[in-house]
Write an enzyme that holds these catalytic residues in place. Structure first.
Site, PDB file in Angstrom:
ATOM      1  N   CYS A 142       0.728  -1.272   0.044  1.00  0.00           N
ATOM      2  CA  CYS A 142       0.098   0.040   0.050  1.00  0.00           C
ATOM      3  C   CYS A 142       1.037   1.133   0.124  1.00  0.00           C
ATOM      4  CB  CYS A 142      -0.842  -0.011   1.169  1.00  0.00           C
ATOM      5  SG  CYS A 142      -1.736   1.320   1.443  1.00  0.00           S
ATOM      6  N   CYS A 145      -0.151   4.013   2.236  1.00  0.00           N
ATOM      7  CA  CYS A 145       0.052   3.748   3.659  1.00  0.00           C
ATOM      8  C   CYS A 145       1.424   3.831   3.910  1.00  0.00           C
ATOM      9  CB  CYS A 145      -0.221   2.172   4.160  1.00  0.00           C
ATOM     10  SG  CYS A 145      -2.071   1.732   3.643  1.00  0.00           S
ATOM     11  N   ASP A 146       2.388   3.394   3.140  1.00  0.00           N
ATOM     12  CA  ASP A 146       3.903   3.316   3.474  1.00  0.00           C
ATOM     13  C   ASP A 146       4.701   4.251   2.615  1.00  0.00           C
ATOM     14  OD1 ASP A 146       3.169   1.454   5.517  1.00  0.00           O
ATOM     15  OD2 ASP A 146       3.443  -0.187   4.055  1.00  0.00           O
TER      16      ASP A 146
HETATM   17  P1  FAD Z   1      -9.345  -7.094   7.242  1.00  0.00           P
HETATM   18  O1  FAD Z   1      -8.663  -6.001   8.041  1.00  0.00           O
HETATM   19  O2  FAD Z   1      -9.152  -7.618   6.010  1.00  0.00           O
HETATM   20  O3  FAD Z   1     -10.121  -8.112   8.161  1.00  0.00           O
HETATM   21  C1  FAD Z   1     -11.003  -9.234   7.717  1.00  0.00           C
HETATM   22  C2  FAD Z   1     -11.308  -9.756   8.869  1.00  0.00           C
HETATM   23  O4  FAD Z   1     -12.402 -10.910   8.436  1.00  0.00           O
HETATM   24  C3  FAD Z   1     -10.086 -10.826   9.615  1.00  0.00           C
HETATM   25  O5  FAD Z   1     -10.247 -10.603  10.961  1.00  0.00           O
HETATM   26  C4  FAD Z   1     -10.357 -12.231   9.216  1.00  0.00           C
HETATM   27  O6  FAD Z   1      -9.817 -12.940  10.022  1.00  0.00           O
HETATM   28  C5  FAD Z   1     -11.834 -12.100   8.847  1.00  0.00           C
HETATM   29  N1  FAD Z   1     -12.524 -13.167   8.234  1.00  0.00           N
HETATM   30  C6  FAD Z   1     -12.265 -13.574   6.979  1.00  0.00           C
HETATM   31  N2  FAD Z   1     -12.843 -14.642   6.632  1.00  0.00           N
HETATM   32  C7  FAD Z   1     -13.795 -15.091   7.834  1.00  0.00           C
HETATM   33  C8  FAD Z   1     -14.557 -16.209   8.017  1.00  0.00           C
HETATM   34  N3  FAD Z   1     -14.796 -16.999   7.018  1.00  0.00           N
HETATM   35  N4  FAD Z   1     -15.010 -16.239   9.397  1.00  0.00           N
HETATM   36  C9  FAD Z   1     -14.890 -15.325  10.100  1.00  0.00           C
HETATM   37  N5  FAD Z   1     -13.995 -14.242   9.878  1.00  0.00           N
HETATM   38  C10 FAD Z   1     -13.349 -14.200   8.716  1.00  0.00           C
HETATM   39  N6  FAD Z   1      -4.535   0.714   5.672  1.00  0.00           N
HETATM   40  C11 FAD Z   1      -4.217   2.049   6.323  1.00  0.00           C
HETATM   41  O7  FAD Z   1      -5.343   2.855   6.391  1.00  0.00           O
HETATM   42  N7  FAD Z   1      -3.181   2.343   6.956  1.00  0.00           N
HETATM   43  C12 FAD Z   1      -1.931   1.544   6.940  1.00  0.00           C
HETATM   44  O8  FAD Z   1      -0.860   2.001   7.198  1.00  0.00           O
HETATM   45  C13 FAD Z   1      -2.038   0.247   6.211  1.00  0.00           C
HETATM   46  N8  FAD Z   1      -1.254  -0.667   6.261  1.00  0.00           N
HETATM   47  C14 FAD Z   1      -1.469  -1.969   5.642  1.00  0.00           C
HETATM   48  C15 FAD Z   1      -0.132  -2.685   5.645  1.00  0.00           C
HETATM   49  C16 FAD Z   1      -0.543  -4.036   5.025  1.00  0.00           C
HETATM   50  C17 FAD Z   1       0.645  -5.106   5.020  1.00  0.00           C
HETATM   51  C18 FAD Z   1      -1.679  -4.410   4.528  1.00  0.00           C
HETATM   52  C19 FAD Z   1      -1.848  -5.780   4.094  1.00  0.00           C
HETATM   53  C20 FAD Z   1      -2.782  -3.569   4.639  1.00  0.00           C
HETATM   54  C21 FAD Z   1      -2.793  -2.238   5.278  1.00  0.00           C
HETATM   55  N9  FAD Z   1      -3.428  -1.038   4.998  1.00  0.00           N
HETATM   56  C22 FAD Z   1      -3.689  -0.131   5.836  1.00  0.00           C
HETATM   57  C23 FAD Z   1      -4.892  -1.771   4.675  1.00  0.00           C
HETATM   58  C24 FAD Z   1      -6.133  -2.105   5.670  1.00  0.00           C
HETATM   59  O9  FAD Z   1      -5.360  -2.914   6.627  1.00  0.00           O
HETATM   60  C25 FAD Z   1      -7.248  -2.437   5.230  1.00  0.00           C
HETATM   61  O10 FAD Z   1      -7.902  -1.865   4.169  1.00  0.00           O
HETATM   62  C26 FAD Z   1      -8.158  -3.022   6.438  1.00  0.00           C
HETATM   63  O11 FAD Z   1      -7.460  -3.617   7.365  1.00  0.00           O
HETATM   64  C27 FAD Z   1      -9.507  -3.576   6.026  1.00  0.00           C
HETATM   65  O12 FAD Z   1     -10.375  -3.835   7.032  1.00  0.00           O
HETATM   66  P2  FAD Z   1     -11.377  -4.744   6.895  1.00  0.00           P
HETATM   67  O13 FAD Z   1     -12.228  -4.639   8.263  1.00  0.00           O
HETATM   68  O14 FAD Z   1     -12.318  -4.454   5.368  1.00  0.00           O
HETATM   69  O15 FAD Z   1     -10.865  -6.329   6.650  1.00  0.00           O
END
Ligand code: FAD
Length: 315
Positions: A142, A145-146
């Site tokens: 990202c 982000c970084d």
């Molecule tokens: P996610 O964070 O993807 O969480 C999904 C959840 O669903 C998880 O807890 C998983 O266990 C759960 N899940 C999946 N399938 C199932 C199932 N079948 N049953 C139950 N639970 C399930 N964004 C920023 O704004 N700033 C940053 O600095 C930043 N840094 C990042 C660094 C990295 C390495 C990555 C990969 C991403 C980064 N992002 C950052 C992006 C950010 O992390 C995502 O946009 C955000 O986490 C998405 O949130 P979400 O709640 O949609 O899903």
């Protein structure tokens, strides 16, 4: 607690920023949410070292700490947190109908009038040595982000689609040089983006090139790339490697239950979190191929809880 109340109002699938925000809002609206954590407690942010762009933390915060705080806040309002993944779902077509989510043993079922899906997405890895080791130590998915951590330095972006070109364009304003490594001899990105990239002086494009080695001991120091046309290898010294070869939304579970777009993202009504099934809402990266940020995920998590609350009032 679950045994006393057979049919729940709100089941949340996922424990990232979208899931926990939905839980905080739903719990405070007396919907007694049950949240399934899944296999990645805290979601994607737990795989990064520091989050610098989430408002409210002037000195930044570690991804793990931010998500632990979210969990504590959801628990403060009595969210029931279950440390299991959901393995199967059945969503009713009827307004006011009862949905079912199944846990691993399939016998273990929870019924609910409302469901919030917040299962996020997973970035695609190159599948190379040191790629995961250096995540947060030079390797990133990202630029927004970084990118800031590489101000004035040299970085590389891997990929030839829209995301890769967007990332390269964004980084070109912060970094000294951006090396764009493209596997094919052409871009898959839109013509408009290709034109924009061609006008940027500090973006250096390597077509027909594959990354063959990620270099460094404790953090990323460079990459080796191989040109498949002229068969020449070269080393590029960089502080940041941005992998932009795509994301997969975690929607396999919902394939036969919900409308998904051609990339697998859950389709929601514009400006809302409403899916094609009454009482089922989607928030966060699972319905957002564009922004994919913690703050936008949290924002749509809030929307999903409010959309569900309104839906339950009208049933
Ligand atoms: P996610 O964070 O993807 O969480 C999904 C959840 O669903 C998880 O807890 C998983 O266990 C759960 N899940 C999946 N399938 C199932 C199932 N079948 N049953 C139950 N639970 C399930 N964004 C920023 O704004 N700033 C940053 O600095 C930043 N840094 C990042 C660094 C990295 C390495 C990555 C990969 C991403 C980064 N992002 C950052 C992006 C950010 O992390 C995502 O946009 C955000 O986490 C998405 O949130 P979400 O709640 O949609 O899903």
């Amino acid at each position: 607690m679950l045994k006393n109340k057979k049919i729940m109002d709100c089941v949340i699938i996922g424990s990232g920023p979208a899931g926990y925000t939905a839980a905080i809002y739903a719990a405070r609206a007396d919907l007694h949410p049950v949240l399934f954590v899944g296999l990645q407690p805290g979601g994607q942010l737990t795989s990064t070292t520091k989050v610098d762009n989430y408002p409210g933390f002037p000195a930044g915060i570690s991804g793990n700490e931010l998500m632990e705080n979210c969990q504590k806040q959801a628990e403060r309002f009595n969210t029931i947190i279950i440390h299991k993944p959901i393995t199967k779902v059945y969503f009713s077509d009827q307004k006011g109908g009862i949905h079912r989510v199944y846990m691993e043993d399939k016998e273990n079922i929870i019924e609910s009038k409302g469901i919030i899906i917040a299962t996020g997405s997973s970035p695609k890895f190159l599948g190379m040595d040191k790629e995961k080791k250096f995540l947060g130590f030079g390797v990133s998915f990202c630029a927004t982000c970084d990118g800031f951590f590489h101000k004035g330095k040299d970085v590389a972006v891997i990929g030839g689609g829209d995301t890769a070109l967007e990332e390269a364009s964004y980084l070109s304003k912060i970094c000294r040089n951006v090396y764009l490594v493209v596997r094919k001899n052409y871009f898959r990105a839109s013509k408009a983006l290709q034109y924009r990239i061609s006008k940027i002086n500090n973006v250096n494009i390597f077509f027909c090139s594959q990354i063959t080695k990620i270099m460094g001991d404790n953090f990323l120091e460079g990459i080796q790339i191989f040109n498949t046309k002229n068969k020449i290898s070269q080393t590029i010294l960089i502080s940041g490697l941005f992998i932009a070869i795509g994301h997969s939304p975690n929607t396999k579970l919902f394939q036969n239950q919900l409308n998904l777009d051609e990339r697998g993202y859950i389709v929601v009504e514009k400006g809302s979190t409403i899916t094609n099934k009454p009482g089922v809402f989607a928030a966060g990266d699972v319905q957002d191929p564009t922004y994919r940020q913690a703050i936008t995920s949290a924002g749509t998590g809030c929307m999903a809880a409010l959309d569900l609350e309104k839906y339950l009032c009208l049933c």
